[in-house]
Each structure stands twice: as structure tokens, then as C-alpha cells.
Design an enzyme around this catalytic site. Sequence first.
Site, short mmCIF file in Angstrom:
data_model
loop_
_atom_site.label_atom_id
_atom_site.label_comp_id
_atom_site.label_asym_id
_atom_site.label_seq_id
_atom_site.Cartn_x
_atom_site.Cartn_y
_atom_site.Cartn_z
N LYS A 189 -1.07 70.77 27.90
CA LYS A 189 -0.84 71.77 28.96
C LYS A 189 0.67 71.77 29.21
O LYS A 189 1.20 70.94 29.95
CB LYS A 189 -1.61 71.36 30.23
CG LYS A 189 -2.01 72.52 31.14
CD LYS A 189 -0.90 73.41 31.62
CE LYS A 189 -0.13 72.82 32.77
NZ LYS A 189 1.10 73.61 33.09
N GLU A 264 5.56 59.31 33.47
CA GLU A 264 7.02 59.33 33.31
C GLU A 264 7.54 60.30 34.36
O GLU A 264 7.37 61.51 34.25
CB GLU A 264 7.37 59.79 31.90
CG GLU A 264 6.79 58.85 30.86
CD GLU A 264 7.36 59.05 29.46
OE1 GLU A 264 7.95 60.09 29.19
OE2 GLU A 264 7.20 58.13 28.65
N CYS A 298 15.81 63.71 33.62
CA CYS A 298 15.22 62.62 34.41
C CYS A 298 16.13 61.41 34.48
O CYS A 298 16.21 60.73 35.49
CB CYS A 298 13.86 62.24 33.83
SG CYS A 298 13.94 61.76 32.10
N GLU A 396 15.77 63.17 44.43
CA GLU A 396 16.13 63.66 43.10
C GLU A 396 16.45 65.15 43.23
O GLU A 396 15.57 65.95 43.56
CB GLU A 396 14.96 63.46 42.12
CG GLU A 396 15.33 63.90 40.72
CD GLU A 396 14.16 63.88 39.74
OE1 GLU A 396 13.07 64.36 40.10
OE2 GLU A 396 14.34 63.39 38.62
P1 NAD Z 1 6.18 69.10 37.73
O1 NAD Z 1 5.59 67.83 38.21
O2 NAD Z 1 6.32 70.21 38.70
O3 NAD Z 1 5.32 69.71 36.53
C1 NAD Z 1 5.10 68.99 35.34
C2 NAD Z 1 3.82 69.48 34.70
O4 NAD Z 1 2.73 69.15 35.57
C3 NAD Z 1 3.75 70.98 34.49
O5 NAD Z 1 3.12 71.24 33.26
C4 NAD Z 1 2.88 71.45 35.63
O6 NAD Z 1 2.19 72.65 35.37
C5 NAD Z 1 1.91 70.28 35.74
N1 NAD Z 1 1.23 70.14 37.05
C6 NAD Z 1 1.70 70.50 38.26
N2 NAD Z 1 0.77 70.21 39.21
C7 NAD Z 1 -0.30 69.66 38.57
C8 NAD Z 1 -1.55 69.15 39.00
N3 NAD Z 1 -1.92 69.15 40.30
N4 NAD Z 1 -2.39 68.65 38.08
C9 NAD Z 1 -2.03 68.61 36.77
N5 NAD Z 1 -0.87 69.11 36.31
C10 NAD Z 1 0.00 69.61 37.19
O7 NAD Z 1 7.56 68.71 37.07
P2 NAD Z 1 8.68 69.70 36.53
O8 NAD Z 1 9.32 70.35 37.71
O9 NAD Z 1 8.08 70.53 35.43
O10 NAD Z 1 9.68 68.66 35.83
C11 NAD Z 1 10.75 68.06 36.49
C12 NAD Z 1 10.40 66.63 36.85
O11 NAD Z 1 10.04 65.89 35.68
C13 NAD Z 1 11.57 65.86 37.45
O12 NAD Z 1 11.12 65.11 38.53
C14 NAD Z 1 12.00 64.93 36.32
O13 NAD Z 1 12.66 63.75 36.72
C15 NAD Z 1 10.70 64.63 35.68
N6 NAD Z 1 10.90 64.15 34.31
C16 NAD Z 1 10.67 62.82 34.04
C17 NAD Z 1 10.89 62.33 32.76
C18 NAD Z 1 10.64 60.89 32.44
O14 NAD Z 1 10.49 60.58 31.26
N7 NAD Z 1 10.59 59.99 33.40
C19 NAD Z 1 11.32 63.19 31.75
C20 NAD Z 1 11.54 64.52 32.06
C21 NAD Z 1 11.32 65.00 33.35
#
Ligand code: NAD
Length: 503
Positions: A189, A264, A298, A396
Site C-alpha cells: 500500500k 520505521e 527521516c 519533527e
Molecule cells: P504517514 O504516516 O502519514 O503515512 C505513511 C503511510 O501510512 C502512507 O502509505 C499512508 O497512507 C499510510 N497510513 C496512514 N494512516 C494509516 C492507517 N491508519 N493505517 C494504515 N496505514 C496508514 O507518513 P508520511 O507523511 O507518508 O511520511 C513521512 C514520515 O515518515 C516522517 O515522519 C518520516 O520521518 C517517516 N519516515 C521514516 C523512515 C524511517 O526509516 N525511520 C523513513 C522515511 C520516512
Amino acid sequence: MVSSHELTSLKHETQQSIYLYINGEFISAAGGATFANINPFTNEQINLVSEGQKTDIDKAVSAARDAFEHGPWKTMKLSKRLSYIYRIADLIDEEVERIAYLEALDTGLPISQTRKMASRASENFRFYARMVESRLVGDVYQVDDEFVNYTIHAPVGVAGLITPWNAPFMLETWKIAPALATGNTVVLKPAELSPLTANILAEIIHKADLPKGVFNVVHGRGEIAGDALVKHPDVQLISFTGETTTGSTIIKNSADTLKSCSMELGGKSPIIVFEDADFERALDACVWGIFSFNGERCTANSRLFVQESIKDKFINALKVRVSNIKVGDPLDDQTEVGPLIDQGHFNKVKGYIDIAKEEGTEIISGKIPTEFSKGNFVPPTLILNAHNDMQVAKDEIFGPVLIVMSFKDEEEVISLANNTDYGLAGYVWTNNIKRGHRVAHKIDAGMLWVNAQNVRDLRTPFGGTKYSGIGREGGHYSFDFYTEHKIIHVSIADHHIQQFGKL
Ligand code: NAD
């Protein structure tokens, strides 16, 4: 580089709708639902994307489950399975320019950076093919002359993979490669804000001719499609990359079906520059670490701690760099910082800069050329005179914003660096080798770099502590997540068995 003829065909291609990929077919979502995919540079629609619903997730999981239980994927000869994995890598290499272009268009990340990530994506597949061949090995336990016990790695089943928009193609492949190479089947997804390259991946895997149902993609909203995947009883594990709050929701929602979760999550990582550091290299790394990927990274070094004796000199050098950073069209090879992913995120990042102003900090911003007024541009920004308990130093921000603070000595900076909810990464710059190691040991984070920018070694564990995540992926660490360690006990002699009920 993309030729002008290829560019015309890419422009045409991007206007086409994107479909779900389920059981080897590209299909519309249930009821024909779609959502608009928006270009962060123009805020105009790129194309329409099929919006997966719970029924689509059910269909994808059922295909993946069937492929796992009855298909040849997990039982075929390893050399055959890995030949598919190598084939995917080769096909990605053939498409690097197209992937780089579409990712830059979709996310606003500069194309010079998406190109590198596309190349890294093919290496993810090759790396895991090699790892499975060489390192997916069990242990043997000899127990006197009575037993030989041994472990094997068994694939877990259907892997649900949920990915963010900030480096979509690279992060998707980082999960898909170990999941598939170890014999699982997959439902991906992808983030709804960056669907273009996930669609290419589906095309590539289709072309690689994997058995039907082994790999599936369901585009859609997190709260609908993502949620259905997380709650589905036939999905055994969820590998999630995204925000900490979303990770927490997913853990709660997966509890009823007892899934294994790898998380992550976000970060607020410190970079510590001691007075004896190599000044120019520390400066290069600091600037790159916060402003590459538009600051939407991240592991970004979003909190700078510079030792007081070199503070003014370092800040002056930062100001010069910030004023020279080339902000612009993500499709221009010279661009260093592009527009943020969408207007909601743009407003969030701008909101933090406003909060910092109200909190009495000094804001130094780079330049955005006036012709780019339609895009979600936040200029590279320094927040000076900040301190660690301000909101901008705690949350963040996930944009091109560096919080600048100073410190007196080692003890103080360790305490400041650790005074955060997050624990993803940390960077230490010093030419005192003992201090470099010592400080790295004391920073509470999953990944530390000493006198280095964020250079990944795929063999090493990737992940964070505290609110930055649970578990580690990368190298052989991914095997702990994507496989079950099964223990087989074999009696090689007549060991004593109690004879209950025997007269
Ligand atoms: P997000 O949490 O908004 O979304 C990530 C994914 O989760 C998307 O595909 C979204 O559709 C899905 N999602 C959202 N709500 C959900 C739910 N209730 N159930 C299941 N899936 C759901 O994150 P984002 O805004 O897309 O990404 C940015 C974030 O990702 C930042 O916080 C960044 O630090 C983090 N990030 C972490 C790493 C790591 O390896 N630690 C790497 C890259 C990004």
C-alpha cells in the site's frame, strides 16, 4: 538523461490513470473510485489514481494468500526464485531515467537525487538475492548423542507493506526485496501522495513474470486501504515506514490479529560539531544532511549543536551556503531543493517557522525564484538562537529547516542531544577519535555516524530507538522479520520417554 522524444512520451504517460495491480492484472478499484494525484511544483493534477477500498484489499490479500499456499513461489528452487529477483533489478536499471523523472515529478524531490535512489533500488534487489544465497542459514544444536536439533527459516506468509511519500521507490523496494527473496508474497500500500513509481514497480514485476498473486499493489488512503491491510486476518506481518503517530495507530489496529510489526518512524536527529572537527567537511555534511531530499528525510540532521568556540564561524558559513542553495524545478538537474510534497505539508512546515519566530528566534532563509510561486516551496531555513525545549527543536518538522544551537562541552551536548522523544540517527564531528566513539556510544539512537554524512551500508541494521521505531531491517536483520525461525528436533537415539498409564 531523458531525451526530448522520451520526455514527450513521459509527459503523455503521466496523464494516464493508474490502476491497482492484483493477481497479475491492472484493475480499477471497487466502484471505480479514484483520487487526484497532484504535482507539488504546479499544484495541478498529474493524473487520476484508482482508490483502493476494503474490498480491493480483500481481493489482493486473497490473491497473495493463494499464491503463498498453493503457488510455486515459496517451494520453487531457490536459484529460480532468485533469478526473478535479479531480473527485477535488471529491469529497474533499464528504467532508471524514467523512474527518476516520474519520482521527481510526483514528489518534488530534485531529479539528481531521485536518480541516485532509483539506482539504489535495483541494488536492494541484488543485495537481497545475494544475502538469501549466502546468509539465510540455520543453526545446528547437537545434544549429547541423543539429538541433533536444527533451525530453518520459513517464509511467514503474506507481507503487508505500507510506505511513505518521501523516498517512495527506494523505500518500497527496500521492503519488497527481502520479503519476496525469502519466499513471502506481498501486498504493497504505497503513499497516496506519490503513486507514480509504485505503478512502475508493478509494471516491472509484471514484466519479470512473477507467478500471479505473488506481488500486489493497492493504491488508496491510509485510513481506508492501509487500515484494511493492517486489520486483515490473512496478513501475517506489517512493515511500516511513516509518522510515529501512524505507527502507533497501526500497532493498536494490528493487535487483534497478532501481527508482527516492523516500525520505521520519525526522527529529530542531532549533528554535533566539536571545535576540533574538520570544519569544511562538517559543514558540507550538515548542509547536505538537512537540505537534501528537501529536508523530507527521516534521518535528517535537523538539530545542529555546534561548540561555542566555533559557533559564529560555523553559522556564518551556513548562512552563505543557505543563500546559495539552488531552489527550483525538481526536473532541473541543477536544482538542489525542490517543492514540498503537498500544500498540507507546506502549511505545516511554514507553521513551524512562524512558531519559531514567535518564540523569539532569528530566521535566516534562502531564496525562492519568483517564477516558482505556484509550487510548495519553503526556502532552506536556519533557526538561530534556538534552544532544545522550544517546540521547533522537539517536533519533527520534515522540511528544509535547521535548528541551530550551541554547547560548551561534551557532557552538556550528550544531555542536549538525548533530550528528545526520537532516537533514529546521530552525527558526531570531531578529530579526537576517542571522543568520537565515546559520544556515539552515548547518543541514544539506532544509527550513528562519526565524521560522516548519512552513508548507508546495506549489510547493517537500519532502525531507531524511542519514538523512532521498533525493530531493525537491513542486512540479515531483515530475516528475523520476514522469516520464521523454525526449530526441528531430531532424536538420533532412544532417549528416555516416560510411560504414563503403562501397566
Ligand atoms: P504517514 O504516516 O502519514 O503515512 C505513511 C503511510 O501510512 C502512507 O502509505 C499512508 O497512507 C499510510 N497510513 C496512514 N494512516 C494509516 C492507517 N491508519 N493505517 C494504515 N496505514 C496508514 O507518513 P508520511 O507523511 O507518508 O511520511 C513521512 C514520515 O515518515 C516522517 O515522519 C518520516 O520521518 C517517516 N519516515 C521514516 C523512515 C524511517 O526509516 N525511520 C523513513 C522515511 C520516512
